[in-house]
Design a protein around this motif. Structure first.
Motif, PDB file in Angstrom:
ATOM      1  N   LEU A  44     -17.960  27.210 -33.942  1.00 13.97           N
ATOM      2  CA  LEU A  44     -18.672  26.048 -33.392  1.00 13.97           C
ATOM      3  C   LEU A  44     -18.039  24.760 -33.902  1.00 13.97           C
ATOM      4  O   LEU A  44     -17.855  23.797 -33.147  1.00 13.97           O
ATOM      5  N   SER A  45     -17.688  24.743 -35.175  1.00 14.87           N
ATOM      6  CA  SER A  45     -17.018  23.572 -35.744  1.00 14.87           C
ATOM      7  C   SER A  45     -15.680  23.326 -35.053  1.00 14.87           C
ATOM      8  O   SER A  45     -15.346  22.186 -34.701  1.00 14.87           O
ATOM      9  N   ALA A  46     -14.905  24.391 -34.863  1.00 13.34           N
ATOM     10  CA  ALA A  46     -13.592  24.246 -34.220  1.00 13.34           C
ATOM     11  C   ALA A  46     -13.723  23.674 -32.818  1.00 13.34           C
ATOM     12  O   ALA A  46     -12.971  22.767 -32.417  1.00 13.34           O
ATOM     13  N   ASN A  47     -14.657  24.182 -32.043  1.00 14.20           N
ATOM     14  CA  ASN A  47     -14.829  23.704 -30.672  1.00 14.20           C
ATOM     15  C   ASN A  47     -15.418  22.296 -30.627  1.00 14.20           C
ATOM     16  O   ASN A  47     -15.141  21.529 -29.696  1.00 14.20           O
ATOM     17  N   SER A  48     -16.211  21.955 -31.639  1.00 10.85           N
ATOM     18  CA  SER A  48     -16.725  20.588 -31.719  1.00 10.85           C
ATOM     19  C   SER A  48     -15.596  19.606 -31.984  1.00 10.85           C
ATOM     20  O   SER A  48     -15.525  18.532 -31.381  1.00 10.85           O
ATOM     21  N   TRP A  49     -14.689  19.979 -32.877  1.00 10.68           N
ATOM     22  CA  TRP A  49     -13.530  19.116 -33.146  1.00 10.68           C
ATOM     23  C   TRP A  49     -12.670  18.972 -31.898  1.00 10.68           C
ATOM     24  O   TRP A  49     -12.152  17.885 -31.605  1.00 10.68           O
ATOM     25  N   ARG A  50     -12.501  20.068 -31.142  1.00 12.71           N
ATOM     26  CA  ARG A  50     -11.721  19.974 -29.896  1.00 12.71           C
ATOM     27  C   ARG A  50     -12.416  19.077 -28.886  1.00 12.71           C
ATOM     28  O   ARG A  50     -11.778  18.240 -28.228  1.00 12.71           O
ATOM     29  N   GLY A  51     -13.729  19.213 -28.752  1.00  8.91           N
ATOM     30  CA  GLY A  51     -14.458  18.345 -27.832  1.00  8.91           C
ATOM     31  C   GLY A  51     -14.387  16.887 -28.243  1.00  8.91           C
ATOM     32  O   GLY A  51     -14.282  15.992 -27.395  1.00  8.91           O
ATOM     33  N   ALA A  52     -14.411  16.644 -29.552  1.00 11.22           N
ATOM     34  CA  ALA A  52     -14.331  15.268 -30.041  1.00 11.22           C
ATOM     35  C   ALA A  52     -12.988  14.635 -29.699  1.00 11.22           C
ATOM     36  O   ALA A  52     -12.922  13.463 -29.303  1.00 11.22           O
ATOM     37  N   LEU A  53     -11.911  15.411 -29.825  1.00 14.91           N
ATOM     38  CA  LEU A  53     -10.607  14.821 -29.514  1.00 14.91           C
ATOM     39  C   LEU A  53     -10.474  14.563 -28.011  1.00 14.91           C
ATOM     40  O   LEU A  53      -9.852  13.580 -27.597  1.00 14.91           O
ATOM     41  N   ASP A  54     -11.044  15.440 -27.183  1.00 11.14           N
ATOM     42  CA  ASP A  54     -10.998  15.199 -25.738  1.00 11.14           C
ATOM     43  C   ASP A  54     -11.734  13.918 -25.363  1.00 11.14           C
ATOM     44  O   ASP A  54     -11.255  13.111 -24.559  1.00 11.14           O
ATOM     45  N   SER A  55     -12.922  13.731 -25.963  1.00 11.98           N
ATOM     46  CA  SER A  55     -13.710  12.530 -25.667  1.00 11.98           C
ATOM     47  C   SER A  55     -13.017  11.279 -26.192  1.00 11.98           C
ATOM     48  O   SER A  55     -12.960  10.248 -25.515  1.00 11.98           O
ATOM     49  N   GLY A  56     -12.472  11.373 -27.406  1.00 10.87           N
ATOM     50  CA  GLY A  56     -11.771  10.227 -27.965  1.00 10.87           C
ATOM     51  C   GLY A  56     -10.535   9.862 -27.159  1.00 10.87           C
ATOM     52  O   GLY A  56     -10.252   8.679 -26.928  1.00 10.87           O
ATOM     53  N   ALA A  57      -9.804  10.885 -26.711  1.00 13.35           N
ATOM     54  CA  ALA A  57      -8.598  10.637 -25.924  1.00 13.35           C
ATOM     55  C   ALA A  57      -8.932   9.975 -24.593  1.00 13.35           C
ATOM     56  O   ALA A  57      -8.141   9.182 -24.073  1.00 13.35           O
ATOM     57  N   ALA A  58     -10.102  10.314 -24.035  1.00 12.16           N
ATOM     58  CA  ALA A  58     -10.502   9.716 -22.756  1.00 12.16           C
ATOM     59  C   ALA A  58     -10.745   8.218 -22.881  1.00 12.16           C
ATOM     60  O   ALA A  58     -10.701   7.495 -21.875  1.00 12.16           O
ATOM     61  N   VAL A  59     -10.982   7.739 -24.104  1.00 15.08           N
ATOM     62  CA  VAL A  59     -11.138   6.303 -24.339  1.00 15.08           C
ATOM     63  C   VAL A  59      -9.798   5.674 -24.711  1.00 15.08           C
ATOM     64  O   VAL A  59      -9.382   4.661 -24.152  1.00 15.08           O
ATOM     65  N   VAL A  60      -9.085   6.301 -25.649  1.00 14.58           N
ATOM     66  CA  VAL A  60      -7.851   5.723 -26.179  1.00 14.58           C
ATOM     67  C   VAL A  60      -6.715   5.809 -25.167  1.00 14.58           C
ATOM     68  O   VAL A  60      -5.949   4.849 -24.996  1.00 14.58           O
ATOM     69  N   GLY A  61      -6.582   6.962 -24.475  1.00 12.75           N
ATOM     70  CA  GLY A  61      -5.451   7.191 -23.589  1.00 12.75           C
ATOM     71  C   GLY A  61      -5.297   6.167 -22.486  1.00 12.75           C
ATOM     72  O   GLY A  61      -4.220   5.540 -22.356  1.00 12.75           O
TER      73      GLY A  61
END
Length: 430
Positions: free
Chosen positions: A148-165
């Motif tokens: 669950l932690s691993a997938n949460s970290w992956r989801g966080a990077l996807d959401s963050g990238a959608a703002v930064v990218g």
């Protein structure tokens, strides 16, 4: 608080987090950079189409090449991910995409819409082989209690990238041009490739005999079908993608232009949706849930706020609020679903299961995007958006009646046809 006590507190948190594992840290770091590059690529290729004289229709064709490739090759990518070491599959996929982008940087594919469509098709093809391998690799690097932690970290990077990218892409294009944007995108694939290379994948026993690609594809589809909760959720996801997500993608830019004056409002809504998704993934990774399926379906139902605020655009902040609620809910749904799939299926099937899940999320999207606008013109936006609300809420409620959905688990593990799955997840011929 003393330095020693702070160190112990941080160590305790890391012990429960996937980030406490060296290989996952390398994998995550590479994907964090690559995810930003993916967002940057979309901006760069869209603007490049306009620079070479294309119009909105040409942009759609070029971007569509990526969707087409992922739909065509997703299942094959899943079979490949279950056949070879997943780290190797990811390295090859990153190298393939790096070469494709580099061709643009050196100037070979920058004069027409068709070559750019070929480029996006090639990038999508690489993605179709990368994602299933990633989905199968994570559970081999991370113990079950940290999934669950691993997938949460992956989801966080996807959401963050959608703002930064997109923001980074806009700045690079405005200051240096699209060629530099493609160059930065190529560099992100190189970073990902290096990070994946640093990962040590645990060995997997290979089957002594090998079925055909078609047989192994059917094997993965059959495994998903036999787990009733999984097949129900994936059908729900496909329908909601077509009837809810596609209308949102088509109508949001139109409505923000008409009601609030243009791209600034659109950008604000999307940015807040992504930022709230980042918050949602962080929160869900820290809260133990007794019935993850029930919680996930409640989160899923809350995405109905999107067509609801599009239906009633009273003010910009009303719309932002609806998208914030949707972001807070949908990313946790995705995290809980990915974690449940990784726990439900044996390692020998995870590449194919990941590909089926991804395909169901994408297959009906092009159809939905193609018909949402004409239907809104013919029947009215109100009809299209009311249908979207009903589908989102109704489908979320209906699947709760399927056995196994509330717990996101089926007691009997899915059998692998014509083979036996060993305790370590490897497969041997029967």
């Amino acid at each position: 608080m003393s330095v020693h006590s702070l160190s112990r507190k941080l160590t305790g948190r890391m012990a429960n987090s996937a980030m406490g594992l060296r290989d996952f840290r390398f994998l995550w770091a590479g994907q964090a950079v690559s995810a930003v590059g993916d967002q940057l690529f979309t901006i760069a290729v869209s603007l490049r189409v306009i620079e070479v004289g294309g119009d909105a229709g040409d942009v759609g064709i070029v971007i569509g090449g990526r969707f087409l490739a992922t739909i065509l090759f997703a299942l094959l990518g899943g079979v490949w991910a279950d056949r070879v070491p997943r780290r190797r599959a990811m390295l090859l996929a990153d190298a393939f995409r790096l070469v494709a982008i580099t061709v643009v940087v050196v100037g070979a594919f920058d004069t027409a819409t068709l070559p750019l469509a070929v480029l996006t098709f090639l990038v999508g093809s690489g993605e179709a082989f990368f994602r299933p391998a990633y989905g199968g690799l994570v559970p081999s690097l991370v113990p079950e209690e940290r999934l669950l932690s691993a997938n949460s970290w992956r989801g966080a990077l996807d959401s963050g990238a959608a703002v930064v990218g997109p923001a980074l892409g806009g700045v690079i294009v405005a200051t240096a041009g699209t060629r530099w944007a493609f160059g930065v995108n190529a560099a992100t694939f190189l970073v990902s490739l290096v990070c994946v290379f640093m990962v040590t994948e645990p060995p997997r026993e290979r089957p002594t005999t090998r079925s055909s690609i078609i047989a192994e594809t059917r094997e993965g589809l059959s495994a998903v079908r036999r787990v009733r909760w999984t097949s129900a959720i994936l059908v729900m996801t496909a329908l909601q993608t077509m009837f809810v997500v596609a209308p949102h993608m088509v109508l949001l830019p139109v409505i923000t232009q008409e009601e609030f004056g243009g791209p600034t409002a659109y950008g604000l809504v999307i940015a807040m949706f992504s930022l709230s998704g980042l918050v949602g993934t962080i929160v869900v990774g820290r809260i133990p849930l007794k019935r993850p399926g029930t919680s996930a379906l409640i989160f899923n139902a809350l995405f109905a706020t999107v067509p609801l605020v599009l239906l009633t655009p009273f003010s910009l902040w009303w719309m932002v609020g609806g998208y914030v609620v949707a972001g807070l809910a949908m990313m946790p749904f995705n995290v809980l679903l990915q974690t449940a799939l990784q726990r439900q299926f044996p390692p020998a099937l995870l590449g194919r299961v990941t590909s089926v899940d991804w395909l169901c999320s994408l297959a009906l999207l092009p159809i939905g995007l193609a018909v949402a606008g004409p239907l809104a013109d013919a029947l009215g936006r109100t009809t299209v958006l009311v249908v979207a609300v009903v589908v989102q809420l109704g489908a979320s409620a209906a699947v709760l009646a399927v056995p196994g959905v509330r717990a996101f688990h089926q007691e009997e593990p899915p059998a692998v046809e014509n083979s036996e799955v060993a305790e370590d997840g490897s497969r041997t011929s029967s």
